[in-house]
Design an enzyme around this catalytic site. Structure first.
Site, PDB file in Angstrom:
ATOM      1  N   SER A  72       0.857  -1.204   0.000  1.00 58.74           N
ATOM      2  CA  SER A  72       0.000   0.000   0.000  1.00 58.74           C
ATOM      3  C   SER A  72       0.886   1.245   0.000  1.00 58.74           C
ATOM      4  CB  SER A  72      -0.857   0.024   1.272  1.00 58.74           C
ATOM      5  OG  SER A  72      -1.551   1.260   1.395  1.00 58.74           O
TER       6      SER A  72
ATOM      7  N   TYR B  70      -1.966  -0.281  10.443  1.00 62.54           N
ATOM      8  CA  TYR B  70      -2.024  -0.612   9.008  1.00 62.54           C
ATOM      9  C   TYR B  70      -0.737  -0.205   8.280  1.00 62.54           C
ATOM     10  CZ  TYR B  70      -4.017  -0.852   4.258  1.00 62.54           C
ATOM     11  OH  TYR B  70      -4.242  -1.132   2.925  1.00 62.54           O
TER      12      TYR B  70
ATOM     13  N   LYS C  85       1.844  -2.758   6.445  1.00 65.10           N
ATOM     14  CA  LYS C  85       2.120  -2.659   5.006  1.00 65.10           C
ATOM     15  C   LYS C  85       3.606  -2.368   4.734  1.00 65.10           C
ATOM     16  CE  LYS C  85      -1.939  -3.583   3.236  1.00 65.10           C
ATOM     17  NZ  LYS C  85      -2.166  -4.787   2.435  1.00 65.10           N
TER      18      LYS C  85
HETATM   19  N1  NAD Z   1      -8.578  -0.055  -2.066  1.00 65.03           N
HETATM   20  C1  NAD Z   1      -7.574   0.685  -1.649  1.00 65.03           C
HETATM   21  O1  NAD Z   1      -7.653   1.906  -1.682  1.00 65.03           O
HETATM   22  C2  NAD Z   1      -6.310   0.032  -1.162  1.00 65.03           C
HETATM   23  C3  NAD Z   1      -5.170   0.847  -1.044  1.00 65.03           C
HETATM   24  C4  NAD Z   1      -3.980   0.254  -0.642  1.00 65.03           C
HETATM   25  C5  NAD Z   1      -3.930  -1.098  -0.347  1.00 65.03           C
HETATM   26  N2  NAD Z   1      -5.063  -1.847  -0.453  1.00 65.03           N
HETATM   27  C6  NAD Z   1      -4.941  -3.279  -0.140  1.00 65.03           C
HETATM   28  O2  NAD Z   1      -5.487  -4.011  -1.214  1.00 65.03           O
HETATM   29  C7  NAD Z   1      -5.903  -5.298  -0.744  1.00 65.03           C
HETATM   30  C8  NAD Z   1      -7.283  -5.591  -1.242  1.00 65.03           C
HETATM   31  O3  NAD Z   1      -8.167  -4.664  -0.676  1.00 65.03           O
HETATM   32  P1  NAD Z   1      -9.499  -4.129  -1.397  1.00 65.03           P
HETATM   33  O4  NAD Z   1      -9.314  -2.681  -1.584  1.00 65.03           O
HETATM   34  O5  NAD Z   1      -9.843  -4.964  -2.543  1.00 65.03           O
HETATM   35  O6  NAD Z   1     -10.508  -4.309  -0.168  1.00 65.03           O
HETATM   36  P2  NAD Z   1     -11.746  -5.278   0.026  1.00 65.03           P
HETATM   37  O7  NAD Z   1     -12.196  -5.079   1.426  1.00 65.03           O
HETATM   38  O8  NAD Z   1     -12.711  -5.060  -1.077  1.00 65.03           O
HETATM   39  O9  NAD Z   1     -11.088  -6.734  -0.129  1.00 65.03           O
HETATM   40  C9  NAD Z   1     -10.323  -7.362   0.858  1.00 65.03           C
HETATM   41  C10 NAD Z   1     -10.741  -8.822   0.902  1.00 65.03           C
HETATM   42  O10 NAD Z   1      -9.883  -9.539   1.807  1.00 65.03           O
HETATM   43  C11 NAD Z   1     -10.688 -10.495   2.481  1.00 65.03           C
HETATM   44  N3  NAD Z   1     -10.087 -10.896   3.739  1.00 65.03           N
HETATM   45  C12 NAD Z   1      -9.964 -10.169   4.885  1.00 65.03           C
HETATM   46  N4  NAD Z   1      -9.394 -10.890   5.847  1.00 65.03           N
HETATM   47  C13 NAD Z   1      -9.131 -12.110   5.307  1.00 65.03           C
HETATM   48  C14 NAD Z   1      -8.545 -13.294   5.820  1.00 65.03           C
HETATM   49  N5  NAD Z   1      -8.115 -13.363   7.092  1.00 65.03           N
HETATM   50  N6  NAD Z   1      -8.431 -14.363   4.999  1.00 65.03           N
HETATM   51  C15 NAD Z   1      -8.857 -14.287   3.720  1.00 65.03           C
HETATM   52  N7  NAD Z   1      -9.436 -13.193   3.185  1.00 65.03           N
HETATM   53  C16 NAD Z   1      -9.572 -12.121   3.972  1.00 65.03           C
HETATM   54  C17 NAD Z   1     -12.020  -9.767   2.698  1.00 65.03           C
HETATM   55  O11 NAD Z   1     -13.078 -10.676   2.957  1.00 65.03           O
HETATM   56  C18 NAD Z   1     -12.178  -9.005   1.394  1.00 65.03           C
HETATM   57  O12 NAD Z   1     -12.940  -9.727   0.447  1.00 65.03           O
HETATM   58  C19 NAD Z   1      -5.758  -5.250   0.778  1.00 65.03           C
HETATM   59  O13 NAD Z   1      -4.545  -5.888   1.140  1.00 65.03           O
HETATM   60  C20 NAD Z   1      -5.696  -3.766   1.074  1.00 65.03           C
HETATM   61  O14 NAD Z   1      -5.004  -3.500   2.272  1.00 65.03           O
HETATM   62  C21 NAD Z   1      -6.248  -1.312  -0.854  1.00 65.03           C
END
Ligand code: NAD
Length: 270
Positions: A160, A177, A181
């Site tokens: 991230s 967080y 990360k």
């Molecule tokens: N969307 C953003 O702005 C953003 C920015 C930086 C990083 N991220 C990272 O991207 C990744 C995906 O996030 P997203 O934005 O798609 O969010 P999201 O919440 O849509 O998806 C995250 C998924 O991870 C699953 N999850 C959570 N805990 C889990 C576990 N213990 N075992 C298995 N699955 C689990 C959730 O059920 C969910 O479906 C994450 O690692 C998040 O930290 C997202």
């Protein structure tokens, strides 16, 4: 392929981007970024296991992806923080697909509203478990499988912008967080260096603020504020991440390991 100096000897970029016949795992695949990557890999020809704790949703997306791209796709239930679940996942995928080639280790969660300097220890441990322990477990188990099979492979971890900087915000700042990360960035480098001799490449992507589902419940004004925080002055969308992950997993990236690709609209320029 060594010592290519003639244009006529260069390989096809399209062919090296292809995932035809590859077997892929995507964790967090019920979420926005995970299902976008699963779709991107399927679009390029891979069979995909969509892994999540929200298995019903992952199954829905697996069915959609299988129909749309004509590949095999199935949902697997796995809590990435549990060693026995990750062991079982590897077994299931190998049983269904015969092998594993590429993995997007992507499951993660934020602690909006309580992840500041006063975070309670139980919440800290929960966030660390999902964002860092889970990432380690998936990386280690996949690498051990690939080493045992004496075959190469590629992993992309989702880090991230928060692993690079502390997000700009008006209120309190997250501490757990970003710490997790930042850990993912270094986990990626350490594992990449350690498993390179087995033909395994490990990289990460660092998304900026993207509309994916993770910000559900965050007020619109706060989302507008986040959009204004990057050079491009907008949030990212789900057409803007899967290709970056697929690139790093593909044979176009055979000389890239231990690297991080920012997909952040220029957030980290400032
Ligand atoms: N969307 C953003 O702005 C953003 C920015 C930086 C990083 N991220 C990272 O991207 C990744 C995906 O996030 P997203 O934005 O798609 O969010 P999201 O919440 O849509 O998806 C995250 C998924 O991870 C699953 N999850 C959570 N805990 C889990 C576990 N213990 N075992 C298995 N699955 C689990 C959730 O059920 C969910 O479906 C994450 O690692 C998040 O930290 C997202």
């Amino acid at each position: 392929m060594d010592n290519i100096v003639e244009l006529s000897q260069l390989a096809s970029v399209k062919e090296r981007f292809s995932m035809a016949g590859k077997k892929a795992i995507v964790t967090g695949a019920a979420g926005g970024i995970g299902r976008s990557t699963a779709a991107a890999l399927a679009d390029l020809g891979a069979d995909v296991a969509l892994v999540d704790i929200r298995t019903d949703l992952a199954a829905e997306y697996a069915e959609h992806i299988s129909k749309k791209y004509g590949v095999q796709a199935f949902a697997a239930s796995c809590d990435v923080t549990k060693e026995e679940d990750v062991d079982a996942l590897i077994e299931t995928v190998v049983q269904k697909f015969g092998t594993i080639d590429v993995v997007h280790s992507n499951a993660g969660a934020i602690g909006a509203g309580y992840d500041d300097g006063d975070i309670d220890f139980a919440s800290w441990k929960r966030l660390m478990a999902i964002n860092l322990d889970g990432m380690f477990l998936v990386n280690q188990k996949v690498c051990q499988y690939l080493r045992k099979e004496k075959k190469g492979g590629a992993i992309v971890n989702t880090a991230s912008i928060s692993g690079h900087v502390i997000n700009r915000t008006e209120g309190r700042h997250s501490v757990c967080y970003p710490a997790a990360k930042a850990g993912v960035l270094h986990l990626t480098k350490g594992m990449a260096a350690d498993f390179c001799k087995y033909g395994i490449r490990i990289n990460s992507v660092s998304p900026g603020n993207m509309v994916s589902g993770i910000h559900a419940g965050i007020p619109e004004e706060a989302m507008d504020g986040m959009a204004g925080d990057c050079v491009m002055k907008r949030l990212g969308n789900m057409n803007e991440i899967g290709g970056a992950v697929a690139f790093l997993l593909s044979d176009l990236a055979t000389y890239i390991t231990g690297a991080d690709l920012l997909v952040d609209g220029g957030y980290c320029i400032w």
